[in-house]
Design a protein around this motif. Structure first.
Motif, PDB file in Angstrom:
ATOM      1  N   ALA A   1      53.982  54.025  16.095  1.00 15.13           N
ATOM      2  CA  ALA A   1      52.622  54.541  16.301  1.00 15.13           C
ATOM      3  C   ALA A   1      51.713  53.910  15.266  1.00 15.13           C
ATOM      4  O   ALA A   1      52.166  53.543  14.179  1.00 15.13           O
ATOM      5  N   SER A   2      50.470  53.749  15.608  1.00 13.29           N
ATOM      6  CA  SER A   2      49.518  53.243  14.618  1.00 13.29           C
ATOM      7  C   SER A   2      48.244  54.072  14.691  1.00 13.29           C
ATOM      8  O   SER A   2      47.829  54.500  15.779  1.00 13.29           O
ATOM      9  N   TYR A   3      47.678  54.294  13.535  1.00 13.51           N
ATOM     10  CA  TYR A   3      46.460  55.089  13.418  1.00 13.51           C
ATOM     11  C   TYR A   3      45.427  54.251  12.661  1.00 13.51           C
ATOM     12  O   TYR A   3      45.495  54.173  11.431  1.00 13.51           O
ATOM     13  N   PRO A   4      44.524  53.597  13.365  1.00 16.51           N
ATOM     14  CA  PRO A   4      43.508  52.773  12.689  1.00 16.51           C
ATOM     15  C   PRO A   4      42.633  53.604  11.764  1.00 16.51           C
ATOM     16  O   PRO A   4      42.462  54.817  11.971  1.00 16.51           O
ATOM     17  N   LEU A   5      42.071  52.938  10.767  1.00 17.56           N
ATOM     18  CA  LEU A   5      41.267  53.649   9.758  1.00 17.56           C
ATOM     19  C   LEU A   5      40.121  54.445  10.382  1.00 17.56           C
ATOM     20  O   LEU A   5      39.820  55.554   9.945  1.00 17.56           O
ATOM     21  N   ASP A   6      39.498  53.857  11.419  1.00 13.15           N
ATOM     22  CA  ASP A   6      38.343  54.554  11.998  1.00 13.15           C
ATOM     23  C   ASP A   6      38.732  55.815  12.780  1.00 13.15           C
ATOM     24  O   ASP A   6      37.867  56.583  13.182  1.00 13.15           O
ATOM     25  N   GLN A   7      40.016  56.016  12.989  1.00 16.51           N
ATOM     26  CA  GLN A   7      40.466  57.249  13.657  1.00 16.51           C
ATOM     27  C   GLN A   7      40.868  58.328  12.663  1.00 16.51           C
ATOM     28  O   GLN A   7      41.100  59.465  13.032  1.00 16.51           O
ATOM     29  N   ILE A   8      40.981  57.924  11.390  1.00 20.71           N
ATOM     30  CA  ILE A   8      41.470  58.872  10.382  1.00 20.71           C
ATOM     31  C   ILE A   8      40.291  59.560   9.703  1.00 20.71           C
ATOM     32  O   ILE A   8      39.452  58.914   9.086  1.00 20.71           O
TER      33      ILE A   8
END
Lengths: 119, 149
Positions: B80-87
């Protein structure tokens, strides 16, 4: 492991990545046999090219610090040596340098700047 | 410009071994039955242990300029990946022993991948989802994320 890369430093990025691994080994963040992150993953996290990380890994392999195993990536070699464990001589030299700098009216941050310029 | 990142891998082979051992009584019970059922149970048990080793034995995390990428298990899958703009927010939480998921756990509001109790990295995403991941040094991971965001 915590990685820090200075993109404005005159030191090559691959050398900085390699130096981070050596530092990790010396500080105990990395241990013998531990697997390093895949090159693509680390490159993405550090905003550097994948080939830069691969070059750093190869450099460390040639120095005997890493070993590559087929399908298992790069690991800290079982006979890896990160240099002398006792930092006393380095610490003494730095202390002497800071003392000398104070005599010339410089503070430790000026010494750091000088070291960065020279390295 | 300095870029910071954190990479870490957390494993709990003990729990994999323990859960494998818990299957022994099940196999023992099946052995008293007909041969076909025994083979079926042993096959399913081995499949379960294999699935656990492949997907839930450990968790690998990379935090940096690309956000957070998580790879589960020996093969690095699922991922899974969570880009910075989603955090939205990053924090360090303490996971009590009774809340450890021992692998990948997904609900409509939460994603959990904790392989041991103690401190863990928690992400709060902009869509409200909470993601909790075991990493060896969650404070360093949070520092790396805060410095790049």
């Amino acid at each position: 492991m915590f990685w820090a890369i200075d993109h404005t430093s005159p030191q090559r990025l691959q050398d900085q990545v390699a130096a981070s691994v050596v530092r990790g080994l010396r500080t105990g963040e990395l241990s013998v046999g531990e697997q390093l992150p895949p090159a693509a993953e680390l490159a993405g996290a550090l905003s550097v090219d994948r080939n830069t990380v691969l070059a750093a890994y190869r450099q460390l392999r040639d120095a005997g610090i890493l070993e590559f195993r087929r399908g298992r990536g790069a690991r800290i070699a079982t006979d890896a040596e990160a240099g002398p464990g006792d930092l006393t001589p380095v610490r003494d030299a730095v202390r002497a340098t800071v003392d000398l700098a104070r005599r010339y009216g410089l503070d430790p941050s000026d010494v750091i700047t000088l070291v960065k310029e020279l390295s | 410009m300095t870029t910071t990142a954190y990479t870490g891998r957390a494993t709990n082979w003990t729990m994999v071994a323990v859960s494998g051992l818990l299957l022994v009584p099940l196999i023992g019970l099946a052995s008293s039955d007909v041969d076909r059922a025994f083979v079926l149970v042993v096959g399913l048990a081995l499949l379960g242990v294999l699935a656990e080793v492949v997907t839930a034995s450990d968790v690998r995390v990379a935090c940096g300029t690309q956000g957070v990428s998580v790879h589960w298990g020996a093969l690095g899958w699922p991922r899974a990946s969570y880009p910075l703009d989603q955090i939205e927010d990053v924090s360090v939480v303490h996971v009590p022993w009774w809340a450890v998921s021992f692998g990948f756990w997904w609900t409509p509001w939460r994603t959990v991948c904790t392989v041991r109790s103690g401190p863990a990295l928690r992400l709060r995403l902009r869509n409200g989802r909470r993601v909790t991941i075991t990493v060896p040094d969650p404070a360093a991971a949070a520092t790396a994320l805060r410095s790049v965001s």
